[in-house]
Design a protein around this motif. Structure first.
Motif, PDB file in Angstrom:
ATOM      1  N   GLU A  28       0.833  -1.207   0.000  1.00 52.09           N
ATOM      2  CA  GLU A  28       0.000   0.000   0.000  1.00 52.09           C
ATOM      3  C   GLU A  28       0.864   1.252   0.000  1.00 52.09           C
ATOM      4  O   GLU A  28       0.558   2.236  -0.684  1.00 52.09           O
ATOM      5  CB  GLU A  28      -0.928  -0.016   1.227  1.00 52.09           C
ATOM      6  N   LYS A  29       1.955   1.194   0.766  1.00 50.52           N
ATOM      7  CA  LYS A  29       2.878   2.330   0.788  1.00 50.52           C
ATOM      8  C   LYS A  29       3.487   2.552  -0.606  1.00 50.52           C
ATOM      9  O   LYS A  29       3.570   3.688  -1.085  1.00 50.52           O
ATOM     10  CB  LYS A  29       3.998   2.087   1.799  1.00 50.52           C
ATOM     11  N   ALA A  30       3.913   1.459  -1.242  1.00 49.90           N
ATOM     12  CA  ALA A  30       4.544   1.567  -2.562  1.00 49.90           C
ATOM     13  C   ALA A  30       3.570   2.129  -3.589  1.00 49.90           C
ATOM     14  O   ALA A  30       3.953   2.937  -4.460  1.00 49.90           O
ATOM     15  CB  ALA A  30       5.054   0.196  -3.013  1.00 49.90           C
ATOM     16  N   VAL A  31       2.298   1.710  -3.508  1.00 50.79           N
ATOM     17  CA  VAL A  31       1.272   2.224  -4.423  1.00 50.79           C
ATOM     18  C   VAL A  31       1.076   3.716  -4.196  1.00 50.79           C
ATOM     19  O   VAL A  31       1.009   4.512  -5.144  1.00 50.79           O
ATOM     20  CB  VAL A  31      -0.065   1.467  -4.226  1.00 50.79           C
ATOM     21  N   THR A  32       0.990   4.111  -2.925  1.00 52.73           N
ATOM     22  CA  THR A  32       0.784   5.534  -2.585  1.00 52.73           C
ATOM     23  C   THR A  32       1.963   6.371  -3.067  1.00 52.73           C
ATOM     24  O   THR A  32       1.777   7.447  -3.645  1.00 52.73           O
ATOM     25  CB  THR A  32       0.623   5.694  -1.061  1.00 52.73           C
ATOM     26  N   TRP A  33       3.174   5.890  -2.821  1.00 56.20           N
ATOM     27  CA  TRP A  33       4.363   6.639  -3.231  1.00 56.20           C
ATOM     28  C   TRP A  33       4.440   6.801  -4.752  1.00 56.20           C
ATOM     29  O   TRP A  33       4.957   7.792  -5.256  1.00 56.20           O
ATOM     30  CB  TRP A  33       5.633   5.927  -2.747  1.00 56.20           C
ATOM     31  N   ASP A  44       7.343  11.200   3.301  1.00 62.93           N
ATOM     32  CA  ASP A  44       6.871   9.924   3.828  1.00 62.93           C
ATOM     33  C   ASP A  44       7.809   8.788   3.437  1.00 62.93           C
ATOM     34  O   ASP A  44       8.083   7.885   4.234  1.00 62.93           O
ATOM     35  CB  ASP A  44       5.457   9.649   3.302  1.00 62.93           C
ATOM     36  N   THR A  45       8.313   8.872   2.216  1.00 62.29           N
ATOM     37  CA  THR A  45       9.271   7.846   1.758  1.00 62.29           C
ATOM     38  C   THR A  45      10.524   7.856   2.618  1.00 62.29           C
ATOM     39  O   THR A  45      11.011   6.807   3.051  1.00 62.29           O
ATOM     40  CB  THR A  45       9.643   8.092   0.280  1.00 62.29           C
ATOM     41  N   CYS A  46      11.044   9.037   2.865  1.00 62.08           N
ATOM     42  CA  CYS A  46      12.271   9.151   3.666  1.00 62.08           C
ATOM     43  C   CYS A  46      12.045   8.672   5.105  1.00 62.08           C
ATOM     44  O   CYS A  46      12.925   8.049   5.710  1.00 62.08           O
ATOM     45  CB  CYS A  46      12.752  10.598   3.673  1.00 62.08           C
TER      46      CYS A  46
END
Length: 613
Positions: A28-33, A44-46
């Protein structure tokens, strides 16, 4: 132990569920990023990068503990989607540790031998990912990062490529010796996976170090083999000169890829045979530059293949002098390279020459310079006697097809070894210059056998008679002190040099070698030797052939295979004879040139007389 089993299974199930739940979080994080390129997304990525690296490390361990890619995908069905999205996120791949872990996870999923459609599709996708990461694909996030950092696209992708190569190179350094669990995937799989990944990068100069490491990687187990696609692409790029490799990488390529080795040998043959008028010194340079003698010295298997090719070519060429000269020069270079490695290798002569008569190996492979001059004649007489016995055995077995085949094969292998070690034939020719009628028989037999190894039409005895006639005429000519020269001996010699349809021809190059060696080594005045050589040359037209013999004699004077210790005098005589022939060749009229070409065609078109005969 039976009471603990359900607890272990429950623990494994819990770990699997935990991995899936955490995978869903990170997916989900990868999709959002990937959906937005904003300051909040970058922040948020950092913030999550440290945790992401920990998860990638756990994921890598999990992948390596699985027995196959299929099993991994069953337990973690979103794994491919997750890794793919991270690979296209430049803020993740910009971090060296994250990028390394991502690449290692992809290599862990690559199947050495895909067993189903899932694994084949996974392999195809992984290759595509690596290829696109190293090329200038139109990726919006990457473009935004490049713009923000002020880095040109070409420089960005070049740096990515170099990082990929460095990571691959680091990854293949690990061997399977550390694997204890037989259910775990052998880490040697990464060698084949890396070589597969390297296929699109073959011609990139930045990939050269990785290619060299792959080629020279020791094979620790059967699963450490390189990909055939990689070897095919590498061989094709190298042969078309689209790729530059270091010496050891080339040798390793030949070791891994038989067709590449065969192509290199045939290319050398074509180059040498297309320039048959080349100087012997140039041939030695060509051999050294080809790296083949060095490769043969390092790997017995390479030498056996090269030797088989030479053996086959020699049969097809029917003993052409240019081919014999190449084989002898190659063997000499090979033995020189082998001597340099004598403390590093322990390969026996029998392993290198398994088909040769073992009784002849050491006597022929011993260089004349390794033996006192006083022992040469006795040594050659022994060699001549041993070879004569082989010919007698061959003739005795002619009535039995099986014995006949064995006899022919054994005799051919003996002759092939003599061709390889023909420096002893050169010594025999030199000794014939100083021999008397009573002791020239064994040496003449050896010389005749070298030029006429088969007994076609049962003409061996007659050819030996003609060789003795040629020696008699030359001996009489060079003994003559008065002028003019004895016309009968000159005419008889020219007749022997000219093929006659009514009788089996004696090789003109045999007679020419005797003539040139008489001119150089006989204690005759230089003017007298020049006159005899010029007279015979003018009537036979064999100018280039005589020049090649002289050039080769000059080259070998410093090799310790000369019957005279007065090398300065011999160098002067050779130079004078060369100048005479060169001047005469330049003065040839067109009609004489045509006659010369006709004479060459009658001797098989060879302008590379074997200098050792």
């Amino acid at each position: 132990m039976s009471q603990l089993q359900p607890l272990i299974q429950l623990q494994q199930t819990a770990e699997s569920l935990m991995n899936i739940q955490e995978m869903q979080f990170w997916l989900e994080k990868a999709v959002t990023w990937g959906q937005a390129d904003s300051p909040d997304t970058q922040k948020d990525t950092c913030l999550h990068l440290s945790r992401l690296k920990d998860f990638l490390q756990q994921l890598l361990t999990h992948i390596n503990n699985m027995s196959s890619t299929t099993e991994t995908m069953k337990r973690l069905p979103f794994l491919g989607q997750f890794l793919g999205r991270l690979c296209w996120n430049p803020y993740v791949t910009a971090d060296a540790t994250s990028r390394r872990l991502l690449f290692q996870c992809l290599w862990g999923l690559y199947s050495e031998n895909p067993g189903n459609a899932v694994e084949r599709k996974a392999n195809q996708w992984i290759r595509k990912v690596f290829c696109q990461l190293a090329t200038e694909e139109d990726d919006a996030a990457a473009q935004a990062l490049m713009k923000h950092m002020g880095v040109p696209p070409e420089e960005y992708h070049l740096k990515v490529l170099r990082k990929m190569v460095a990571l691959m190179q680091e990854n293949i350094g690990k061997s399977c010796s550390s694997i204890c669990n037989i259910n775990q995937r052998c880490s040697c799989d990464r060698i084949k996976a890396t070589s597969e990944t390297c296929v699109p990068l073959i011609t990139c100069p930045e990939a050269a170090p990785l290619i060299g490491v792959l080629l020279q990687q020791p094979v620790t187990c059967v699963r450490a083999a390189l990909s055939e696609d990689f070897l095919d692409a590498l061989s094709s790029a190298y042969s078309s000169q689209c790729l530059s490799l270091e010496e050891q990488a080339v040798v390793s390529l030949w070791y891994h890829k038989l067709s590449s080795l065969e192509e290199a040998v045939l290319s050398l043959l074509e180059c040498v045979l297309a320039n048959t008028g080349s100087m012997p010194q140039k041939l030695e340079q060509q051999l050294a530059q080809s790296l083949l003698p060095k490769a043969c010295a390092q790997h017995c298997s390479i030498f056996l293949v090269v030797n088989d090719i030479f053996r086959s070519i020699l049969k097809q060429a029917d003993g052409a002098e240019s081919v014999k000269y190449l084989i002898q020069s190659f063997t000499s270079c090979f033995l020189g390279e082998l001597a340099l490695l004598q403390h590093q290798t322990s390969v026996s002569l029998k392993a290198l020459f398994p088909q040769s008569p073992q009784s002849l190996l050491v006597p022929l492979l011993t260089l004349p310079s390794e033996m006192p001059r006083e022992a040469w004649r006795h040594h050659l007489n022994w060699l001549s006697g041993s070879l004569q016995r082989l010919t007698e055995e061959e003739e005795e077995g002619d009535g039995d097809s099986i014995s006949s085949t064995r006899g022919h094969h054994k005799l051919f292998e003996a002759w092939f070894l003599l061709v390889q070690c023909a420096q002893w034939v050169q010594v025999a020719v030199q000794l014939l210059v100083t021999s008397g009628p009573e002791d020239c028989g064994p040496l003449l037999w050896l010389l005749t056998f070298y030029h006429h190894p088969t007994n076609r039409g049962h003409h061996r005895a007659l050819q030996l008679v003609h060789a003795r006639e040629a020696w008699d005429h030359l001996h009489s000519l060079f003994l003559a002190l008065s002028r003019p020269l004895p016309a009968d001996h000159l005419q008889s010699l020219v007749t022997l040099l000219s093929p006659q349809p009514q009788r089996p021809a004696l090789s003109p190059l045999l007679i020419l070698n005797l003539l040139v060696n008489f001119a150089v080594f006989f204690q005759q005045s230089l003017s007298g030797s020049t006159e005899i050589l010029q007279t015979v040359r003018k009537r036979s037209g064999l100018v280039d052939e005589a020049m090649c013999v002289l050039n080769s004699l000059e080259l070998r004077l410093n090799g310790g295979s000369c019957i005279s210790s007065d090398t300065n005098r011999l160098h002067l005589r050779i130079k004078a004879l060369q100048n005479t022939l060169t001047h005469r060749r330049e003065a040839l009229c067109p009609a004489e040139n045509q006659a010369h070409a006709l004479a060459r065609s009658k001797t098989g078109g060879s302008t590379y007389p074997h200098t050792n005969a």
